[in-house]
Design a protein around this motif. Structure first.
Motif, PDB file in Angstrom:
ATOM      1  N   VAL A 112       1.002  -0.964  -0.020  1.00  0.00           N
ATOM      2  CA  VAL A 112      -0.025  -0.006   0.105  1.00  0.00           C
ATOM      3  C   VAL A 112       0.954   1.267  -0.045  1.00  0.00           C
ATOM      4  CG1 VAL A 112      -1.764   1.318   1.233  1.00  0.00           C
ATOM      5  CG2 VAL A 112      -2.011  -1.054   1.240  1.00  0.00           C
ATOM      6  N   VAL A 113       0.496   2.137  -0.952  1.00  0.00           N
ATOM      7  CA  VAL A 113       1.310   3.468  -0.787  1.00  0.00           C
ATOM      8  C   VAL A 113       0.540   4.452  -0.433  1.00  0.00           C
ATOM      9  CG1 VAL A 113       2.734   4.972  -2.406  1.00  0.00           C
ATOM     10  CG2 VAL A 113       2.677   2.702  -3.012  1.00  0.00           C
ATOM     11  N   VAL A 114       1.102   5.221   0.546  1.00  0.00           N
ATOM     12  CA  VAL A 114       0.140   6.329   1.225  1.00  0.00           C
ATOM     13  C   VAL A 114       0.820   7.698   0.735  1.00  0.00           C
ATOM     14  CG1 VAL A 114      -0.359   7.755   3.190  1.00  0.00           C
ATOM     15  CG2 VAL A 114      -0.326   5.058   3.217  1.00  0.00           C
ATOM     16  N   VAL A 115      -0.166   8.476  -0.228  1.00  0.00           N
ATOM     17  CA  VAL A 115       0.425   9.651  -0.519  1.00  0.00           C
ATOM     18  C   VAL A 115       0.112  10.808   0.284  1.00  0.00           C
ATOM     19  CG1 VAL A 115       0.527  11.222  -2.979  1.00  0.00           C
ATOM     20  CG2 VAL A 115       0.086   8.567  -3.052  1.00  0.00           C
ATOM     21  N   VAL A 116       0.702  11.762   0.571  1.00  0.00           N
ATOM     22  CA  VAL A 116       0.506  12.759   1.343  1.00  0.00           C
ATOM     23  C   VAL A 116       0.790  14.134   0.453  1.00  0.00           C
ATOM     24  CG1 VAL A 116       1.303  14.122   3.306  1.00  0.00           C
ATOM     25  CG2 VAL A 116       1.286  11.830   3.333  1.00  0.00           C
ATOM     26  N   GLU A 117      -0.186  14.811   0.385  1.00  0.00           N
ATOM     27  CA  GLU A 117      -0.013  16.126  -0.526  1.00  0.00           C
ATOM     28  C   GLU A 117      -0.398  17.276   0.501  1.00  0.00           C
ATOM     29  OE1 GLU A 117      -1.266  14.362  -4.766  1.00  0.00           O
ATOM     30  OE2 GLU A 117      -2.818  15.222  -3.318  1.00  0.00           O
ATOM     31  N   GLY A 118       0.301  18.418   0.294  1.00  0.00           N
ATOM     32  CA  GLY A 118      -0.072  19.690   0.901  1.00  0.00           C
ATOM     33  C   GLY A 118       1.037  20.897   0.462  1.00  0.00           C
ATOM     34  N   PRO A 119       0.981  21.955   1.468  1.00  0.00           N
ATOM     35  CA  PRO A 119       1.844  22.977   1.113  1.00  0.00           C
ATOM     36  C   PRO A 119       3.229  22.582   1.154  1.00  0.00           C
ATOM     37  CG  PRO A 119       0.338  23.613   2.751  1.00  0.00           C
ATOM     38  CD  PRO A 119       0.102  22.182   2.581  1.00  0.00           C
TER      39      PRO A 119
END
Length: 269
Positions: free
Chosen positions: A193-200
């Motif tokens: 499982v790949v967890v992608v974290v996006e944000g500033p």
């Protein structure tokens, strides 16, 4: 009684025509037509009609993909950037059959600026961590990552988390899972499982420095493996290739979603 029988027969004939139209177009008019037949309460023999039986069988194979197709359809109507973002996330998650992946890819490829917009989407700031866990645990893994990031002192409300499957050259795991007919099947081939974290960008940079070399963020006792530069380049290349291949194919509408809109309009009429 005779008038009621005529009305029921007319509705049944109309639903059968919608089923024929839906089978020909390959869309969710089938869902509306079958729902009408069910409300008529004619008993199980109503499905002895070959057209209705085939429509029910076809709809059962589509049901697992409906939420993802509806999201693609919604974002397609919002704009090219939104549609391209949704397409990338859908491809990375591997939640559609190859048939519907092709339909979405060809729909995106119809736009002359799709390639340029794809490059913008691929430049979206984000961090990726890979966990050795079955795909069915993806939501738990993502939730635990969010909890751990909060424990590390980060404002998780400023971050967006999603899950994906690994993408690598020659890896047929996602395609194998998609061809099985349900998004969860085929997970044994990956176990990742790949967890992608996006944000500033500033927040992500701080997060990356904090987690580097500390085996963070852990989830369910699992240590993450950060995405390497080579893996990121491969992932982007595969998405570019997929769009390029779709550009060379005849246009193919997301007619299933279009049918859902038409069925909704008929219900409101």
């Amino acid at each position: 009684v005779l008038q009621r029988a005529r009305s029921t027969l007319a509705k049944l004939e109309h639903s059968a025509r919608e089923c024929r139209d839906g089978l020909a177009a390959g869309d969710l008019l089938l869902q509306h037509a079958l729902a009408v037949v069910a409300r008529l309460d004619l008993g199980p023999r109503a499905m002895d009609d070959p057209c209705l039986a085939k429509a029910r069988e076809r709809l059962e194979t589509w049901t697992p993909y409906a939420p993802y197709l509806n999201r693609l359809d919604k974002d397609m109507r919002r704009g090219l950037r939104e549609f391209c973002t949704s397409w990338v996330e859908t491809m990375e998650a591997g939640v559609l059959s190859r048939e519907w992946e092709d339909a979405a890819s060809r729909q995106l490829a119809r736009h002359t600026e799709a390639g340029a917009v794809l490059e913008e989407v691929l430049r979206t700031a984000g961090l990726r961590w890979t966990y050795s866990a079955p795909w069915r645990e993806r939501n738990r893994i993502m939730a635990m990552v969010q909890v751990r990031l909060s424990e590390l002192g980060f404002d998780v409300l400023a971050l967006r988390l999603r899950v994906a499957r690994p993408m690598s050259a020659g890896d047929e795991a996602v395609a194998a899972a998609s061809e099985q007919g349900r998004p969860e099947e085929g997970e044994a081939a990956t176990g990742v499982v790949v967890v992608v974290v996006e944000g500033p960008a500033v927040l992500l940079s701080h997060l990356q420095r904090t987690c580097a070399g500390r085996d963070e963020p852990t989830a369910l006792g699992l240590r993450p493996a950060p995405e390497t530069a080579a893996a990121a380049d491969t992932r982007r290349s595969l998405l570019r290739d997929r769009l390029s291949q779709a550009s060379a194919e005849p246009p193919m509408d997301l007619t299933m979603c279009g049918g859902a809109r038409r069925a909704s309009q008929r219900r409101g009429a």
